[in-house]
Scaffold this motif. Sequence first.
Motif, PDB file in Angstrom:
ATOM      1  N   ILE A 105       0.838  -1.198   0.000  1.00  0.00           N
ATOM      2  CA  ILE A 105       0.000   0.000   0.000  1.00  0.00           C
ATOM      3  C   ILE A 105       0.875   1.252   0.000  1.00  0.00           C
ATOM      4  O   ILE A 105       0.599   2.219  -0.704  1.00  0.00           O
ATOM      5  N   ARG A 106       1.952   1.211   0.776  1.00  0.00           N
ATOM      6  CA  ARG A 106       2.849   2.361   0.866  1.00  0.00           C
ATOM      7  C   ARG A 106       3.478   2.680  -0.491  1.00  0.00           C
ATOM      8  O   ARG A 106       3.519   3.832  -0.924  1.00  0.00           O
ATOM      9  N   SER A 107       3.960   1.650  -1.203  1.00  0.00           N
ATOM     10  CA  SER A 107       4.613   1.883  -2.490  1.00  0.00           C
ATOM     11  C   SER A 107       3.624   2.411  -3.528  1.00  0.00           C
ATOM     12  O   SER A 107       3.968   3.252  -4.363  1.00  0.00           O
ATOM     13  N   ILE A 108       2.387   1.914  -3.468  1.00  0.00           N
ATOM     14  CA  ILE A 108       1.363   2.382  -4.416  1.00  0.00           C
ATOM     15  C   ILE A 108       1.040   3.845  -4.167  1.00  0.00           C
ATOM     16  O   ILE A 108       0.930   4.649  -5.103  1.00  0.00           O
ATOM     17  N   ARG A 109       0.920   4.225  -2.895  1.00  0.00           N
ATOM     18  CA  ARG A 109       0.544   5.601  -2.568  1.00  0.00           C
ATOM     19  C   ARG A 109       1.689   6.584  -2.770  1.00  0.00           C
ATOM     20  O   ARG A 109       1.464   7.719  -3.167  1.00  0.00           O
ATOM     21  N   THR A 110       2.914   6.164  -2.483  1.00  0.00           N
ATOM     22  CA  THR A 110       4.045   7.093  -2.616  1.00  0.00           C
ATOM     23  C   THR A 110       4.539   7.210  -4.049  1.00  0.00           C
ATOM     24  O   THR A 110       5.053   8.250  -4.447  1.00  0.00           O
ATOM     25  N   ASN A 111       4.392   6.152  -4.843  1.00  0.00           N
ATOM     26  CA  ASN A 111       4.871   6.166  -6.232  1.00  0.00           C
ATOM     27  C   ASN A 111       3.768   6.407  -7.249  1.00  0.00           C
ATOM     28  O   ASN A 111       4.040   6.585  -8.427  1.00  0.00           O
ATOM     29  N   GLY A 112       2.531   6.391  -6.796  1.00  0.00           N
ATOM     30  CA  GLY A 112       1.419   6.624  -7.713  1.00  0.00           C
ATOM     31  C   GLY A 112       0.928   8.055  -7.653  1.00  0.00           C
ATOM     32  O   GLY A 112       0.996   8.710  -6.606  1.00  0.00           O
ATOM     33  N   PHE A 113       0.444   8.545  -8.773  1.00  0.00           N
ATOM     34  CA  PHE A 113      -0.122   9.901  -8.816  1.00  0.00           C
ATOM     35  C   PHE A 113      -0.988  10.049 -10.058  1.00  0.00           C
ATOM     36  O   PHE A 113      -0.865   9.294 -11.032  1.00  0.00           O
ATOM     37  N   PHE A 114      -1.878  11.034 -10.005  1.00  0.00           N
ATOM     38  CA  PHE A 114      -2.688  11.426 -11.151  1.00  0.00           C
ATOM     39  C   PHE A 114      -2.347  12.866 -11.465  1.00  0.00           C
ATOM     40  O   PHE A 114      -2.507  13.754 -10.618  1.00  0.00           O
ATOM     41  N   LEU A 115      -1.870  13.122 -12.650  1.00  0.00           N
ATOM     42  CA  LEU A 115      -1.516  14.478 -13.064  1.00  0.00           C
ATOM     43  C   LEU A 115      -2.340  14.863 -14.285  1.00  0.00           C
ATOM     44  O   LEU A 115      -2.345  14.151 -15.289  1.00  0.00           O
ATOM     45  N   ARG A 116      -3.046  15.977 -14.194  1.00  0.00           N
ATOM     46  CA  ARG A 116      -3.825  16.479 -15.330  1.00  0.00           C
ATOM     47  C   ARG A 116      -3.349  17.887 -15.684  1.00  0.00           C
ATOM     48  O   ARG A 116      -3.239  18.748 -14.802  1.00  0.00           O
ATOM     49  N   VAL A 117      -3.063  18.111 -16.955  1.00  0.00           N
ATOM     50  CA  VAL A 117      -2.659  19.430 -17.440  1.00  0.00           C
ATOM     51  C   VAL A 117      -3.586  19.818 -18.580  1.00  0.00           C
ATOM     52  O   VAL A 117      -3.655  19.117 -19.598  1.00  0.00           O
ATOM     53  N   ASN A 118      -4.340  20.899 -18.398  1.00  0.00           N
ATOM     54  CA  ASN A 118      -5.264  21.367 -19.437  1.00  0.00           C
ATOM     55  C   ASN A 118      -4.557  22.328 -20.376  1.00  0.00           C
ATOM     56  O   ASN A 118      -3.586  23.001 -20.007  1.00  0.00           O
TER      57      ASN A 118
END
Length: 407
Positions: A105-118
């Motif tokens: 869970i820690r690796s998923i949360r620390t290495n995961g992200f959602f980035l949106r650029v309009n």
Amino acid sequence: MNTFTHIIKRTWVVVLTLLLLWVIPSTLQRLLEEKAYYPFTYFSSIRKEFCTTEIISKNNVERRDESGNTYTTAQFDSIMPLFYYRQLLSKGTMPDSINGYPVSIRSIRTNGFFLRVNSSAIDKPEIPLYPLMEVYTGRMKLEMPDDLFRITNGLEFVDLATNKVNREKSEKFAKALDKYGIQYPVKHCYGNPTTRKSYDEGYFIQDANNHLFHLKMVNSKPFVREVKSVENISIRYFKMYEVGNRSFYGFLFDEENNVYLLTTDHYKLKKLPFKYDQTQEELLIMANPIYWTVQITNKKGRFYHAVDAHSLKVVHHIEQAYELDTWDKFAPILFPFTLKFEKYNSEYKYPRITLGSVWCIMIGAILALITLIIDIRKNRRKLWLKYIWILTTGIAGYISLFLLKRL
């Protein structure tokens, strides 16, 4: 009819035509335009191919992979464990490792992200007042400061309660920037001014010479560094993003549509393996510890890149074409030009003219010819300026002249 009346009538024709070139196209667009639909697409770390979720009808959702295999909800969760990890954890079916990489869970949360650029991120109004948070608050979460700073021709902190400049603090931070040779006026100040993050990295400031400086507040003292790695890059935009693993500061976009990762390793740049035109396209990055699903959308369709999270190389790529709807097909033909106050890649509202295709001249020519024939049959005076106006403005010009006769 005197000269003044002629001027009034012609002014009315121009104003009414421009109004119709705005009202008619915008009304038809609302009636005919169909919102582009794309199925949700994500790269599977198990199947190593893109998988999609598509809503066929209210009670019919189709889940499939590129090979054409279809899945139930539970099966689909299992082939995309890094996206549906909460569901798998609740059932006790979350794998301990994927492709040789340990998963937690820690690796998923620390290495995961959602980035949106309009595409409108560049061309938008901005209030040039920024909160500079303390990096070490001694608290469990970040806190908003009691002042804001402004930086155009110099740096000043303004107290929110009194609306007065804090001279002592302003001079301390201004001297720290001057020490590194910042040149005013500042062009841009990039940051992420929210407390909804685990830590704060301050701001990146682009000066008059396009040099980039990193500014943050550590124990109430200024921390300033010049980012030497970007000296030869024509910066278009910088997206600050404090990711959980603290491996990078954010994403840098240049005028050649290249995308770079500005890392926390002495501000080194890593060039990403895809192009992105921020003036015309939308970007979404859905990252997990093993792969990044990079989604780029433009007028031609949607393009997906699967990027290895460790090597930052593209391992797979697919495209989803966009089919023109009724409005996209007929708008350039019906109107020689249209008047709009909004644009998809800008948040500013002002009149904009969009040109149509050469085929719309035929409609104007037909309407002008019809008007000429009617004038001849009714022995009206032939005014060539009127026919030219209909030829160049099409349906809107024809309707405006018709309505003016009725008024």
